[in-house]
Motif scaffolding. Structure first.
Motif, PDB file in Angstrom:
ATOM      1  N   ASN A   1       0.844  -1.189   0.000  1.00 44.75           N
ATOM      2  CA  ASN A   1       0.000   0.000   0.000  1.00 44.75           C
ATOM      3  C   ASN A   1       0.892   1.256   0.000  1.00 44.75           C
ATOM      4  N   ARG A   2       0.683   2.096  -1.005  1.00 48.08           N
ATOM      5  CA  ARG A   2       1.482   3.314  -1.132  1.00 48.08           C
ATOM      6  C   ARG A   2       0.764   4.269  -2.085  1.00 48.08           C
ATOM      7  N   ASP A   3       1.275   5.477  -2.201  1.00 47.18           N
ATOM      8  CA  ASP A   3       0.746   6.427  -3.167  1.00 47.18           C
ATOM      9  C   ASP A   3       1.118   5.969  -4.585  1.00 47.18           C
ATOM     10  N   LEU A   4       0.140   6.052  -5.489  1.00 42.64           N
ATOM     11  CA  LEU A   4       0.357   5.636  -6.878  1.00 42.64           C
ATOM     12  C   LEU A   4       0.184   6.831  -7.804  1.00 42.64           C
ATOM     13  N   LEU A   5       1.151   7.060  -8.673  1.00 41.08           N
ATOM     14  CA  LEU A   5       1.024   8.096  -9.693  1.00 41.08           C
ATOM     15  C   LEU A   5       0.400   7.457 -10.929  1.00 41.08           C
TER      16      LEU A   5
ATOM     17  N   PRO B   1      -7.459  13.332 -15.188  1.00 40.74           N
ATOM     18  CA  PRO B   1      -6.208  14.095 -15.346  1.00 40.74           C
ATOM     19  C   PRO B   1      -5.145  13.326 -16.132  1.00 40.74           C
ATOM     20  N   ALA B   2      -4.218  14.077 -16.704  1.00 37.25           N
ATOM     21  CA  ALA B   2      -3.076  13.444 -17.378  1.00 37.25           C
ATOM     22  C   ALA B   2      -2.293  12.598 -16.390  1.00 37.25           C
ATOM     23  N   GLU B   3      -2.173  13.099 -15.151  1.00 38.99           N
ATOM     24  CA  GLU B   3      -1.577  12.357 -14.044  1.00 38.99           C
ATOM     25  C   GLU B   3      -2.415  12.611 -12.802  1.00 38.99           C
ATOM     26  N   TRP B   4      -2.592  11.580 -12.003  1.00 35.58           N
ATOM     27  CA  TRP B   4      -3.393  11.710 -10.777  1.00 35.58           C
ATOM     28  C   TRP B   4      -2.736  10.899  -9.672  1.00 35.58           C
ATOM     29  N   LEU B   5      -2.598  11.505  -8.487  1.00 36.70           N
ATOM     30  CA  LEU B   5      -2.012  10.824  -7.349  1.00 36.70           C
ATOM     31  C   LEU B   5      -3.112  10.090  -6.586  1.00 36.70           C
ATOM     32  N   ASP B   6      -3.073   8.772  -6.667  1.00 41.62           N
ATOM     33  CA  ASP B   6      -4.008   7.899  -5.947  1.00 41.62           C
ATOM     34  C   ASP B   6      -3.354   7.536  -4.615  1.00 41.62           C
ATOM     35  N   LYS B   7      -3.801   8.171  -3.554  1.00 33.56           N
ATOM     36  CA  LYS B   7      -3.122   8.038  -2.262  1.00 33.56           C
ATOM     37  C   LYS B   7      -3.461   6.721  -1.565  1.00 33.56           C
ATOM     38  N   LYS B   8      -2.419   6.091  -1.037  1.00 36.35           N
ATOM     39  CA  LYS B   8      -2.559   4.913  -0.180  1.00 36.35           C
ATOM     40  C   LYS B   8      -3.406   3.826  -0.835  1.00 36.35           C
ATOM     41  N   ASP B   9      -2.966   3.353  -1.963  1.00 39.61           N
ATOM     42  CA  ASP B   9      -3.683   2.308  -2.689  1.00 39.61           C
ATOM     43  C   ASP B   9      -2.716   1.167  -3.008  1.00 39.61           C
TER      44      ASP B   9
END
Length: 268
Positions: A154-158, A173-181
């Protein structure tokens, strides 16, 4: 008019609800949500999804939530509705948000997949991709479009949008930070798998696709392995994505990524 929650049935190991749309509106898409199993907060996620998607599309939910004996989370539990040959009859689309990786009954699993192969659209969220992975049949994996047997920590995913012109990805978004996944590893991609977004795997040192669409027989399938925690599930970017994926699977999303006429949310 605000959506209402109506209890239909309560069983020892199951709870079934309908989240109903405004009866004065155009007929909503009838969505069967199957949820429950190991390792996730399905009690809250079912309402996050039902309420969030109802605010974005003209949908009506029937929710079946089962865990296992005495309500305990059990990855070997077999959801009771799947015992019926015509388990998906009467629904326009099935949303799977379940985690039953220990089920090994091939006949049972093939029956789940057959409804989608015969044309019922599917929405596959997070651990649905790891469900039924202990079985020897490949039909659920073909239905998903990929085989995955493990995930990274489990970590932040770009998350990188690699198909911005696809209707499902319009507005993402072109890039999105998916937190704690959790990043699920793509062990095999089946022939009709169409990748829409990717993230880099720290363990494998390569990219893995975590948003996609698939065609399985007559059925259209949208999938994402994102959504381990409630923070991701509740994020407007995630809910917008799933709403577009659901509408796309039903043929109700236009080329600009908007609901076709009549399938916008009717909530005020």
């Amino acid at each position: 008019m605000k959506a209402i929650l109506l209890p239909l049935l309560a069983l020892a190991s199951a709870a079934v609800f309908v989240l109903a749309a405004d009866p004065a509106s155009a007929p909503p898409l009838k969505v069967l949500m199957i949820t429950g199993g190991c390792c996730h907060d399905y009690e809250n996620q079912k309402m996050i999804l039902a309420e969030g998607l109802s605010a974005r599309a003209n949908v009506e939910f029937t929710i079946i939530h089962e865990e296992g004996p005495d309500g305990k989370k059990d990855k070997t539990h077999k959801i009771s509705i799947y015992e019926k040959e015509d388990w998906a009859k009467g629904y326009d689309v099935v949303l799977h948000n379940e985690c039953f990786g220990g089920v090994t009954d091939n006949e049972f699993i093939n029956r789940i997949a057959k409804a989608h192969q015969d044309g019922v659209p599917g929405v596959m969220l997070h651990c649905s991709t790891h469900s039924y992975r202990a079985a020897t049949t490949d039909e659920w994996r073909k239905c998903l479009g990929q085989t995955s047997m493990s995930h990274e920590k489990n970590r932040d995913l770009l998350v990188k949008n690699i198909a911005p012109e696809h209707p499902v990805m319009k507005g993402f978004p072109a890039e999105w930070l998916d937190k704690k996944d959790e990043l699920y590893k793509n062990d095999k991609l089946w022939e009709n798998f169409v990748p829409l977004a990717k993230a880099f795997g720290e363990d494998t040192q390569k990219d893995h696709y975590l948003i996609w669409v698939n065609t399985y027989g007559k059925g259209k399938v949208f999938g994402t392995t994102m959504g381990h925690g409630n923070e991701t599930m509740s994020d407007p970017v995630f809910l917008d994505l799933v709403a577009r994926g659901l509408l796309w699977s039903c043929g109700k999303l236009d080329d600009s990524g908007k609901p076709v006429a009549g399938y916008e949310s009717k909530q005020k």
